[in-house]
Structures are given as structure tokens and as C-alpha cells.
Design a protein around this motif. Sequence first.
Motif, PDB file in Angstrom:
ATOM      1  N   ASP A  46       1.058  -1.155  -0.099  1.00  0.00           N
ATOM      2  CA  ASP A  46      -0.158   0.297  -0.017  1.00  0.00           C
ATOM      3  C   ASP A  46       0.727   1.695   0.381  1.00  0.00           C
ATOM      4  OD1 ASP A  46      -0.664  -0.253   3.978  1.00  0.00           O
ATOM      5  OD2 ASP A  46       1.102  -0.130   2.978  1.00  0.00           O
ATOM      6  N   ASN A  47       1.912   0.960  -0.670  1.00  0.00           N
ATOM      7  CA  ASN A  47       2.855   1.983  -0.245  1.00  0.00           C
ATOM      8  C   ASN A  47       2.223   3.222  -1.562  1.00  0.00           C
ATOM      9  OD1 ASN A  47       5.133   1.791   1.042  1.00  0.00           O
ATOM     10  ND2 ASN A  47       5.135  -0.853  -0.279  1.00  0.00           N
ATOM     11  N   SER A  48       2.231   4.043  -0.605  1.00  0.00           N
ATOM     12  CA  SER A  48       1.829   5.466  -2.536  1.00  0.00           C
ATOM     13  C   SER A  48       3.107   6.373  -3.019  1.00  0.00           C
ATOM     14  CB  SER A  48       0.832   6.410  -1.674  1.00  0.00           C
ATOM     15  OG  SER A  48       1.654   7.177  -0.528  1.00  0.00           O
ATOM     16  N   ILE A  49       3.665   6.441  -2.023  1.00  0.00           N
ATOM     17  CA  ILE A  49       4.939   7.728  -2.504  1.00  0.00           C
ATOM     18  C   ILE A  49       6.261   5.995  -3.293  1.00  0.00           C
ATOM     19  CG2 ILE A  49       5.700   8.908  -1.164  1.00  0.00           C
ATOM     20  CD1 ILE A  49       7.249   6.752   0.025  1.00  0.00           C
ATOM     21  N   THR A  50       6.980   6.509  -4.456  1.00  0.00           N
ATOM     22  CA  THR A  50       7.319   5.474  -5.313  1.00  0.00           C
ATOM     23  C   THR A  50       8.461   5.715  -4.736  1.00  0.00           C
ATOM     24  OG1 THR A  50       9.032   7.211  -6.442  1.00  0.00           O
ATOM     25  CG2 THR A  50       6.819   7.107  -7.791  1.00  0.00           C
ATOM     26  N   ILE A  51       8.765   4.057  -4.651  1.00  0.00           N
ATOM     27  CA  ILE A  51       9.918   2.831  -4.561  1.00  0.00           C
ATOM     28  C   ILE A  51      11.050   3.050  -5.573  1.00  0.00           C
ATOM     29  CG2 ILE A  51      10.374   0.887  -3.386  1.00  0.00           C
ATOM     30  CD1 ILE A  51       7.237   0.619  -3.432  1.00  0.00           C
ATOM     31  N   LYS A  52      12.309   3.021  -4.674  1.00  0.00           N
ATOM     32  CA  LYS A  52      13.922   3.167  -6.082  1.00  0.00           C
ATOM     33  C   LYS A  52      13.925   1.269  -5.858  1.00  0.00           C
ATOM     34  CE  LYS A  52      16.565   6.072  -4.794  1.00  0.00           C
ATOM     35  NZ  LYS A  52      17.311   6.839  -4.692  1.00  0.00           N
ATOM     36  N   ALA A  53      14.319   0.895  -6.779  1.00  0.00           N
ATOM     37  CA  ALA A  53      14.311  -0.644  -6.834  1.00  0.00           C
ATOM     38  C   ALA A  53      16.034  -0.458  -7.588  1.00  0.00           C
ATOM     39  CB  ALA A  53      13.600  -1.210  -7.801  1.00  0.00           C
ATOM     40  N   VAL A 101      20.609   2.980 -11.238  1.00  0.00           N
ATOM     41  CA  VAL A 101      21.727   2.897 -10.634  1.00  0.00           C
ATOM     42  C   VAL A 101      21.861   2.008 -10.026  1.00  0.00           C
ATOM     43  CG1 VAL A 101      22.062   4.039  -7.705  1.00  0.00           C
ATOM     44  CG2 VAL A 101      21.257   5.486  -9.820  1.00  0.00           C
ATOM     45  N   ILE A 102      23.400   1.324  -8.876  1.00  0.00           N
ATOM     46  CA  ILE A 102      23.827   0.625  -8.577  1.00  0.00           C
ATOM     47  C   ILE A 102      23.687   0.649  -6.851  1.00  0.00           C
ATOM     48  CG2 ILE A 102      25.382  -1.283  -8.069  1.00  0.00           C
ATOM     49  CD1 ILE A 102      25.249  -1.536 -11.403  1.00  0.00           C
ATOM     50  N   GLN A 151      30.386   6.180   1.863  1.00  0.00           N
ATOM     51  CA  GLN A 151      30.701   7.069   0.179  1.00  0.00           C
ATOM     52  C   GLN A 151      30.918   5.921  -1.080  1.00  0.00           C
ATOM     53  OE1 GLN A 151      34.479   9.238  -0.002  1.00  0.00           O
ATOM     54  NE2 GLN A 151      34.525  10.186   1.913  1.00  0.00           N
ATOM     55  N   TYR A 152      30.318   6.781  -1.874  1.00  0.00           N
ATOM     56  CA  TYR A 152      30.026   6.070  -3.047  1.00  0.00           C
ATOM     57  C   TYR A 152      29.351   5.139  -3.141  1.00  0.00           C
ATOM     58  CZ  TYR A 152      35.305   8.129  -3.703  1.00  0.00           C
ATOM     59  OH  TYR A 152      36.295   8.453  -3.861  1.00  0.00           O
ATOM     60  N   LYS A 153      27.542   5.438  -2.366  1.00  0.00           N
ATOM     61  CA  LYS A 153      26.875   4.566  -1.786  1.00  0.00           C
ATOM     62  C   LYS A 153      26.270   4.309  -2.993  1.00  0.00           C
ATOM     63  CE  LYS A 153      26.045   6.494   2.288  1.00  0.00           C
ATOM     64  NZ  LYS A 153      25.574   4.854   3.105  1.00  0.00           N
ATOM     65  N   GLU A 154      25.840   5.204  -4.045  1.00  0.00           N
ATOM     66  CA  GLU A 154      25.041   4.651  -5.195  1.00  0.00           C
ATOM     67  C   GLU A 154      25.391   5.471  -6.829  1.00  0.00           C
ATOM     68  OE1 GLU A 154      20.873   7.326  -4.948  1.00  0.00           O
ATOM     69  OE2 GLU A 154      20.402   5.364  -3.318  1.00  0.00           O
ATOM     70  N   LEU A 155      25.841   3.786  -7.473  1.00  0.00           N
ATOM     71  CA  LEU A 155      26.624   4.681  -8.788  1.00  0.00           C
ATOM     72  C   LEU A 155      26.216   4.395 -10.472  1.00  0.00           C
ATOM     73  CD1 LEU A 155      29.312   1.463  -7.315  1.00  0.00           C
ATOM     74  CD2 LEU A 155      29.075   4.335  -6.419  1.00  0.00           C
ATOM     75  N   PRO A 156      25.511   6.059 -10.705  1.00  0.00           N
ATOM     76  CA  PRO A 156      24.849   5.025 -11.681  1.00  0.00           C
ATOM     77  C   PRO A 156      25.973   4.736 -12.638  1.00  0.00           C
ATOM     78  CG  PRO A 156      25.789   7.458 -11.115  1.00  0.00           C
ATOM     79  CD  PRO A 156      26.286   6.606 -10.327  1.00  0.00           C
ATOM     80  N   ILE A 157      25.152   4.085 -13.689  1.00  0.00           N
ATOM     81  CA  ILE A 157      25.371   3.248 -15.042  1.00  0.00           C
ATOM     82  C   ILE A 157      25.654   4.337 -16.413  1.00  0.00           C
ATOM     83  CG2 ILE A 157      24.995   1.558 -16.455  1.00  0.00           C
ATOM     84  CD1 ILE A 157      23.422  -0.550 -14.123  1.00  0.00           C
TER      85      ILE A 157
END
Length: 425
Positions: free
Chosen positions: A198-205, A296-297, A304-310
Motif C-alpha cells: 500500500d505504498n503511495s510514494i514511489t519506490i526505488k529498485a 543506479v547500482i 561513500q560511493y553509495k549509489e553508482l550510476p550506470i
Amino acid sequence: MRAIYFLLIFLILLSLLQNHSIYAQRYHPLAKLWKVDDTEVPEYLGLEKNLTAIDEILRPILEQDDFISSFGGTFINIFENHIVINTVNYSKVDDLLALPQIKPHEAFLYFKKANNSMNLLKHNFDKISFITQIIHPKKVLIYIDMRYNNVVLYFLGHNINNTEFIDAVKSFNPTIIYEGSSPGSQNIIRPQHEYDSDNSITIKALGGDGLYNSAKSAACSLGFWATNKFHPDELYIITAGHCYNDTDPQNNFYLLPWNSTLSNLPFLGSMVFDFIEIYDFGVIHVVDKDVSPSFVIRNDDTDQYKELPIIDGAPVSSHGVHICKSGYSSRFTCGYVLGLNGIYAVEDGFTVTWELIITSMYGKYGDSGGSVFSFASPQDLNLVVVHGIIITVGLASCSAQSIDTIFNQLRENTFYDLILYLGGS
Ligand SMILES: *[C@@H]1O[C@H](CO)[C@@H](O)[C@H](O)[C@H]1NC(C)=O
Ligand SMILES: *[C@@H]1O[C@H](CO)[C@@H](O)[C@H](O)[C@H]1NC(C)=O
Ligand SMILES: *[C@@H]1O[C@H](CO)[C@@H](O)[C@H](O)[C@H]1NC(C)=O
Ligand SMILES: *[C@@H]1O[C@H](CO)[C@@H](O)[C@H](O)[C@H]1NC(C)=O
Ligand SMILES: *[C@@H]1O[C@H](CO)[C@@H](O)[C@H](O)[C@H]1NC(C)=O
Ligand SMILES: *[C@@H]1O[C@H](CO)[C@@H](O)[C@H](O)[C@H]1NC(C)=O
């Protein structure tokens, strides 16, 4: 006496502090892999890129008829800043160095004595692959390893009797390696309210997040997102094909983020296509509009370097270069490329998976399908190029299905005209 005692304690504390401050600068995954400081990573990554570019020129030349029987493959060594060229017949070295494409790079080439030419290695690999399809060994990775200058049989389970196979391929003198059985359990898990989202906000996968298949009660990992070339709002997730349960008519996949509580897992969609024989990958059609796609990975166990863009997707072409993965069970790990175009004889012994990247990365059950990639740029240490998805796991032997195999097979065998999702348009 007392003064000396305090001085000693002081010195010990000081050395601990210094060690700690040195350690504190190893945030980047490559600093940890290469055991260097964060500040040195751009330089080594630059060396690796430059050597890879030279190797790119070198390899096709060494495949030519006049060299293929004289040299036995190459691999990159960034710490020596050179490419090792396995050399069977030294009288061909001058011919190679005389070529105008090779001459300028002479300082980066190291000719090492070797017994097996590429010609022989390919012949032996082909023969062993052929025998593999007849004898059906179990849980073995087979590939050409440039460091060993030989075909390697890497057994992932040593309680299995593969004697018949080993005897049958003995005449090709492969290098045999046994690995302890993989740590960790099968990761059988049961969420409390599967269908309750029932999540109304968008979820990142993100790449590396977990996926839960209700038809298997098991976790896999998210490789990368893809979209339809002509309909960019049609969204898909690529993961391993063996995450599919082919005896169950419904394979519904849910998002299983790192550290998630296993309740209220967001529904993603069902697997609409899967390959379990010959190749190993599956396509989930994402129908939940609350889950947004991502390029993102995930690496968020660190500061640091938590989210790595492809920034791109490409196959791996050189041996000895770094490679990393992100997956639900063992999270973020890095290692080296040991082999390309390897094969895996599966547990049940009746199928062989082809076109695998063999690596020294650590992984556990549940990492299957997770993103496999490398760092792209000495100028921006966050950016990555994705190379594929995890297929087999082990203490130092994860293998990956190559991204070009996945997209080529989809194009040739399905009506899914998919491309890697890189955000926007
Ligand atoms: C890589 O090659 C470029 C062009 O030849 C050169 O300018 C650069 O210094 C090299 N990088 C490293 C780290 O050696
Ligand atoms: C090595 O290469 C040279 C020059 O092409 C050739 O004459 C010689 O027969 C080769 N040696 C072997 C052992 O193949
Ligand atoms: C090549 O083969 C010889 C004879 O079998 C062996 O003694 C030698 O160690 C081998 N060399 C390499 C580099 O593997
Ligand atoms: C393994 O299999 C071979 C035949 O394939 C058999 O001769 C041998 O006894 C078996 N070994 C064990 C330990 O079961
Ligand atoms: C696959 O699905 C069948 C039918 O629903 C089920 O009996 C079986 O246990 C499932 N296999 C796994 C590995 O969960
Ligand atoms: C997940 O748990 C690990 C250790 O259990 C922790 O280090 C990490 O920060 C957590 N990650 C997130 C995203 O909460």
C-alpha cells in the motif's frame, strides 16, 4: 619505569591512530581491492584503462594465423603497468614489435615464457566443452585462464563424484581447482504479507537489490533495468533465468531491498521470458507504477560511493582487469576477471550455460541475477559500466552472463526489443 610504560602506551595508541587514518581513506571499492588509498585510485584506474586500450589492439593481432601458434594469450597487470603476453615461440616477438600498431606500446608489453599457444588452448577448450555435453559433469566452471596459460576446471562442489569426467579430459592436461562448498544457506525466506503493498510514494529498485519469487520462496538479485526500444514506458528487470520456477504457472516477483523486513514487499511483476538452458537470464515485466526504474547500482553499506550510476553497458574483453558486483546476499564485492567465454555445467548435470565471464569475486546464494560492472572513469569514481548478471556464486569464483549475450539472445529469440535503461532519453 612508569614513564617508559606510559611512553609505550602512547606509542601504541599513536600507531593505532595512524593505521586508522590510513584505513579511513579506503572507502572506494577499488581502494579496498587494490589495497591502495582512495587518492591513488584514479591513477591505477587510469593505468588499467590505458592497458585495456592497448590490449584491445593487441588481442586481434595475436589471433591471426601467423601469431596464434606462437603466443598463448594476454592479461593485464596494473601494478607492474604492463600487459603480460604468454610467449611460446620467442622468435616471433620481433615480428610482433615491428608492427606499426604495436611499436608505440612496446614499453607496456612483457613477454613471459609459456608452453601453451592460443591455438592449443582453444582446441583443448573446445574438446573439453564437447566432452562436457556428453558426460554431464556437475557444478564445474570451465574456461581458459591466461595466468595459468591453461584450461581450468573449477569445481564448485567437492562432494560430487566427477571422476568419469576428469578421466575423460585428462589428455588435455587441464588445471584442476576445487572450491569448498559455498557458504550460507539457500536463503529460503517467507515474507509475512506478500500481496500487501500500500505504498503511495514511489519506490526505488536499484541494481543489486533483492528480488523475491513467491513460486520459489527464494531470493535473487536485480541485475539492471531495460526498456522497450520503441516504447520507453515499457519497463523490465533483467535477472538470472534460474530464479524462475518452471513447474509453477505463476512466477510473481517482489522487490526485496537490502535490510528489508520481509513484510509488505512491493509487487514488481511476473517473469515473461526466461532462459535456463544454454544461457541463464530472465525478464520481469514491471507492472507496478509505484516502483520507478533506476540506472543506479546499490553500495549503501559504506559511507561513500553509495549509489553508482550506470553510464553504459558493454562486454568485458581483457583478462586481469577489476570487476565488481552488487547483490542481495553478499552485497558489494570486487575481484578480477579470470576468464571470458567460459561455460558452467549445472548442478543437475544436464545443461551447460555458455558465454560466462569468470571472476574471482565472492558471492552467496541470493546474489544470482545481481549487477556485474566495472568502474568507468578515473575522473568520476562513481560511474560504472554494466557487464552482466551473476549466474554462479562461490568463495572466489562468481561467474556472470555477459550483457551482450542477453541482448543478442532477446533480439534473436523473442519479440522483446529491449535496451539497457539509462534514464531519461
Ligand atoms: C593514459 O594515456 C594517456 C594518453 O596516452 C596519458 O596522457 C595518461 O597519462 C595515461 N594515464 C596514466 C595513468 O598513465
Ligand atoms: C618459431 O618461429 C620461427 C619463425 O617463424 C620458426 O622458424 C620456428 O619453426 C618456430 N619454432 C617452433 C618450435 O615452432
Ligand atoms: C613447460 O613445460 C615444461 C615441461 O613439461 C615444464 O618443466 C615447465 O615448467 C613448463 N613451463 C611453464 C611456464 O609452464
Ligand atoms: C566415482 O565414480 C566412478 C565411476 O564414474 C567410480 O568408479 C568410483 O568408484 C566413484 N567414486 C566414489 C568415491 O564413489
Ligand atoms: C515450484 O513450483 C511447484 C508448483 O507450485 C512447487 O511444488 C515447487 O516446490 C516449487 N519449487 C521450488 C524450488 O520452490
Ligand atoms: C544494512 O545493515 C548493515 C549491517 O547489518 C548496515 O551496515 C547498513 O548500513 C544497512 N543498510 C541500510 C541501507 O540500512
